[in-house]
Design a protein around this motif. Structure first.
Motif, PDB file in Angstrom:
ATOM      1  N   GLY A 163      -3.321   9.865  16.131  1.00 38.61           N
ATOM      2  CA  GLY A 163      -4.480  10.195  15.301  1.00 38.61           C
ATOM      3  C   GLY A 163      -4.515   9.535  13.945  1.00 38.61           C
ATOM      4  N   LEU A 164      -3.588   8.627  13.661  1.00 37.53           N
ATOM      5  CA  LEU A 164      -3.539   7.982  12.351  1.00 37.53           C
ATOM      6  C   LEU A 164      -4.406   6.717  12.367  1.00 37.53           C
ATOM      7  N   LYS A 165      -5.308   6.593  11.382  1.00 42.07           N
ATOM      8  CA  LYS A 165      -6.195   5.428  11.305  1.00 42.07           C
ATOM      9  C   LYS A 165      -6.051   4.776   9.939  1.00 42.07           C
ATOM     10  N   LEU A 166      -5.673   3.520   9.959  1.00 41.51           N
ATOM     11  CA  LEU A 166      -5.510   2.773   8.713  1.00 41.51           C
ATOM     12  C   LEU A 166      -6.870   2.344   8.148  1.00 41.51           C
ATOM     13  N   ASP A 167      -6.936   2.269   6.832  1.00 38.21           N
ATOM     14  CA  ASP A 167      -8.064   1.680   6.111  1.00 38.21           C
ATOM     15  C   ASP A 167      -7.474   0.948   4.917  1.00 38.21           C
ATOM     16  N   LEU A 168      -7.485  -0.373   4.973  1.00 39.25           N
ATOM     17  CA  LEU A 168      -6.891  -1.195   3.918  1.00 39.25           C
ATOM     18  C   LEU A 168      -7.940  -1.773   2.979  1.00 39.25           C
ATOM     19  N   ASN A 169      -9.150  -1.226   2.996  1.00 40.37           N
ATOM     20  CA  ASN A 169     -10.220  -1.798   2.184  1.00 40.37           C
ATOM     21  C   ASN A 169      -9.968  -1.659   0.687  1.00 40.37           C
ATOM     22  N   GLY A 170      -9.088  -0.752   0.291  1.00 36.45           N
ATOM     23  CA  GLY A 170      -8.773  -0.600  -1.122  1.00 36.45           C
ATOM     24  C   GLY A 170      -7.745  -1.594  -1.634  1.00 36.45           C
TER      25      GLY A 170
ATOM     26  N   ALA B 188       0.829  -1.203   0.000  1.00 37.25           N
ATOM     27  CA  ALA B 188       0.000   0.000   0.000  1.00 37.25           C
ATOM     28  C   ALA B 188       0.868   1.260   0.000  1.00 37.25           C
ATOM     29  N   ILE B 189       1.924   1.254   0.785  1.00 38.25           N
ATOM     30  CA  ILE B 189       2.823   2.409   0.833  1.00 38.25           C
ATOM     31  C   ILE B 189       3.523   2.593  -0.510  1.00 38.25           C
ATOM     32  N   ALA B 190       3.926   1.486  -1.127  1.00 32.33           N
ATOM     33  CA  ALA B 190       4.602   1.576  -2.428  1.00 32.33           C
ATOM     34  C   ALA B 190       3.673   2.169  -3.488  1.00 32.33           C
ATOM     35  N   VAL B 191       2.406   1.755  -3.505  1.00 32.80           N
ATOM     36  CA  VAL B 191       1.454   2.303  -4.470  1.00 32.80           C
ATOM     37  C   VAL B 191       1.149   3.762  -4.147  1.00 32.80           C
ATOM     38  N   ALA B 192       1.061   4.081  -2.860  1.00 30.49           N
ATOM     39  CA  ALA B 192       0.832   5.474  -2.468  1.00 30.49           C
ATOM     40  C   ALA B 192       1.961   6.371  -2.970  1.00 30.49           C
ATOM     41  N   GLU B 193       3.192   5.919  -2.789  1.00 34.47           N
ATOM     42  CA  GLU B 193       4.342   6.725  -3.231  1.00 34.47           C
ATOM     43  C   GLU B 193       4.368   6.847  -4.750  1.00 34.47           C
ATOM     44  N   ALA B 194       4.161   5.737  -5.447  1.00 36.38           N
ATOM     45  CA  ALA B 194       4.225   5.751  -6.910  1.00 36.38           C
ATOM     46  C   ALA B 194       3.109   6.581  -7.523  1.00 36.38           C
ATOM     47  N   SER B 195       1.947   6.621  -6.860  1.00 36.29           N
ATOM     48  CA  SER B 195       0.792   7.340  -7.406  1.00 36.29           C
ATOM     49  C   SER B 195       0.703   8.773  -6.925  1.00 36.29           C
ATOM     50  N   GLY B 196       1.705   9.240  -6.219  1.00 36.85           N
ATOM     51  CA  GLY B 196       1.658  10.605  -5.705  1.00 36.85           C
ATOM     52  C   GLY B 196       0.568  10.810  -4.674  1.00 36.85           C
ATOM     53  N   GLY B 197       0.236   9.751  -3.958  1.00 40.50           N
ATOM     54  CA  GLY B 197      -0.768   9.848  -2.904  1.00 40.50           C
ATOM     55  C   GLY B 197      -2.189   9.651  -3.372  1.00 40.50           C
ATOM     56  N   ALA B 198      -2.416   9.282  -4.639  1.00 37.91           N
ATOM     57  CA  ALA B 198      -3.781   9.001  -5.097  1.00 37.91           C
ATOM     58  C   ALA B 198      -4.358   7.798  -4.346  1.00 37.91           C
ATOM     59  N   PHE B 199      -3.485   6.867  -3.999  1.00 38.55           N
ATOM     60  CA  PHE B 199      -3.861   5.769  -3.107  1.00 38.55           C
ATOM     61  C   PHE B 199      -3.265   6.075  -1.746  1.00 38.55           C
ATOM     62  N   ASP B 200      -4.084   5.972  -0.702  1.00 42.29           N
ATOM     63  CA  ASP B 200      -3.604   6.299   0.644  1.00 42.29           C
ATOM     64  C   ASP B 200      -4.252   5.358   1.651  1.00 42.29           C
ATOM     65  N   PRO B 201      -3.474   4.552   2.364  1.00 43.42           N
ATOM     66  CA  PRO B 201      -4.043   3.598   3.322  1.00 43.42           C
ATOM     67  C   PRO B 201      -4.351   4.203   4.688  1.00 43.42           C
ATOM     68  N   THR B 202      -4.258   5.548   4.822  1.00 46.18           N
ATOM     69  CA  THR B 202      -4.478   6.178   6.129  1.00 46.18           C
ATOM     70  C   THR B 202      -5.768   7.001   6.171  1.00 46.18           C
ATOM     71  N   LEU B 203      -6.765   6.585   5.413  1.00 49.36           N
ATOM     72  CA  LEU B 203      -8.013   7.351   5.343  1.00 49.36           C
ATOM     73  C   LEU B 203      -9.095   6.801   6.260  1.00 49.36           C
ATOM     74  N   GLY B 204      -8.701   6.030   7.260  1.00 55.80           N
ATOM     75  CA  GLY B 204      -9.687   5.381   8.116  1.00 55.80           C
ATOM     76  C   GLY B 204     -10.641   6.341   8.799  1.00 55.80           C
ATOM     77  N   ALA B 205     -10.122   7.437   9.345  1.00 55.86           N
ATOM     78  CA  ALA B 205     -10.980   8.393  10.048  1.00 55.86           C
ATOM     79  C   ALA B 205     -11.956   9.061   9.080  1.00 55.86           C
TER      80      ALA B 205
END
Length: 340
Positions: free
Chosen positions: A160-167, A97-114
């Protein structure tokens, strides 16, 4: 006639001998799973089904935000400044998830849980409408994949960081179900979890596992705008992200479950769905989400640059009687399968 996609293969899949296609399945992740596999008549089908179910149950136990005792929920509740040891599988998913987040410029982000909770797409009860901008802003500022620090399999909680791995987790579930079948010695199968698929081998008649790519429902649009597309799913996985899968309507506007990390709100571009084909379903799942957030033009350019096989469906501009129709974009890697 449907459009047919055939991946380039160095060697054709071996035709299985002495078995027939048998089907079984169950429930997981708020949806269903199914397997079609070429198996001998002597196969203990209940035992094989239980093996796949255990693999999927482990993902729910570790990564579900709906499970208060899951490892993900435990991290989300952790105190600021603490480290949470993650199970190896969860750490593997998070690293991807972190690798895709970095490669996509943050379009994918696993920290959107909140934010997922705030918009009513998580465990928290839905309020019935979109949240206030004043509620979105602090949660968006508190999140962000760049705040993640993973040391081995231990994850730091900055506060305050909340993971969401549903993507990405459902795609990983497909891969884990496939891995369970591999361990059991199954050589030819088609795995599906909530519409995401992975195929290996061929059927007894020598045919590959043919699957039709998911198409958006009419949405009041012209039903035949998009061609049917079938793909030979050998050593290949497919995942689709669509604004019709989970959403709510409010005051005449549709709010889909895919959030744009840049705004903390559901995407507002013209993308209806993105389907990605990849060697593993975890990657296909994450890339489908990232490309959905980017919007059709940027997604096509990104997929072309990275060699991603993607089908992007968007709402086309008003064109006479075709107002609000669907438009398809095929990435070069996907289009190459038409010529195979």
């Amino acid at each position: 006639m449907p459009r047919v996609l055939v991946p380039a293969l160095t060697t054709p899949p071996a035709r299985p001998v002495g078995g027939r296609v048998r089907a079984f399945g169950g429930a997981t992740m708020g949806t269903t799973w199914s397997v079609k596999a070429v198996l001998p008549a002597t196969t203990d089908l209940p035992a094989l089904e239980a093996m796949v179910q255990r693999a999927l149950d482990a993902i729910v136990r570790e990564m579900s935000p709906w499970e208060p005792l899951s490892d993900l929920s435990r991290y989300n509740r952790a105190a600021a400044g603490s480290w949470t040891p993650l199970p190896p599988a969860t750490a593997t998913v998070l690293r991807r998830a972190i690798a895709v987040a970095e490669a996509s410029g943050g379009a994918f982000d696993p920290t959107l849980g909140a934010l997922t909770d705030l918009w009513g797409f998580g465990p928290r009860p839905f309020s019935g409408g979109p949240p206030l901008a004043t509620d979105i802003a602090p949660l968006r500022e508190a999140g962000g994949w760049k705040r993640l620090t993973l040391d081995g399999d231990a994850l730091f909680q900055p506060g305050g960081l909340k993971l969401d791995l549903n993507g990405i987790a459902k795609g990983f579930g497909v891969d884990q179900a496939a891995a369970a079948l591999d361990r059991a010695g199954v050589k030819s199968y088609l795995v599906e979890v909530g519409g995401e698929l992975r195929g290996v081998g061929a059927k007894p008649d020598g045919q590959p596992w043919w699957v039709e790519l998911e198409r958006p429902p009419p949405h009041g649009l012209a039903a035949n705008d998009a061609e049917r597309t079938v793909v030979a799913l050998h050593a290949l996985a497919v995942a689709t992200s669509g604004d019709y899968r989970r959403f709510f309507d409010h005051d005449g506007r549709r709010y889909a479950h895919t959030l744009d990390p840049a705004t903390g709100a559901p995407t507002i571009n013209s993308t209806v769905s993105v389907t990605v084909l990849a060697e593993d379903c975890m990657s296909a799942d994450a890339w489908a989400t990232a490309l959905t957030v980017m919007g059709p033009d940027a997604a096509l350019a990104f997929a072309a640059a990275r060699g991603l096989a993607a089908l992007i469906v968007s709402r086309s501009p008003a064109q006479g009687q075709n107002e609000g129709g669907l438009e398809e974009r095929l990435s070069p890697a996907l289009r190459a399968m038409l010529d195979a």
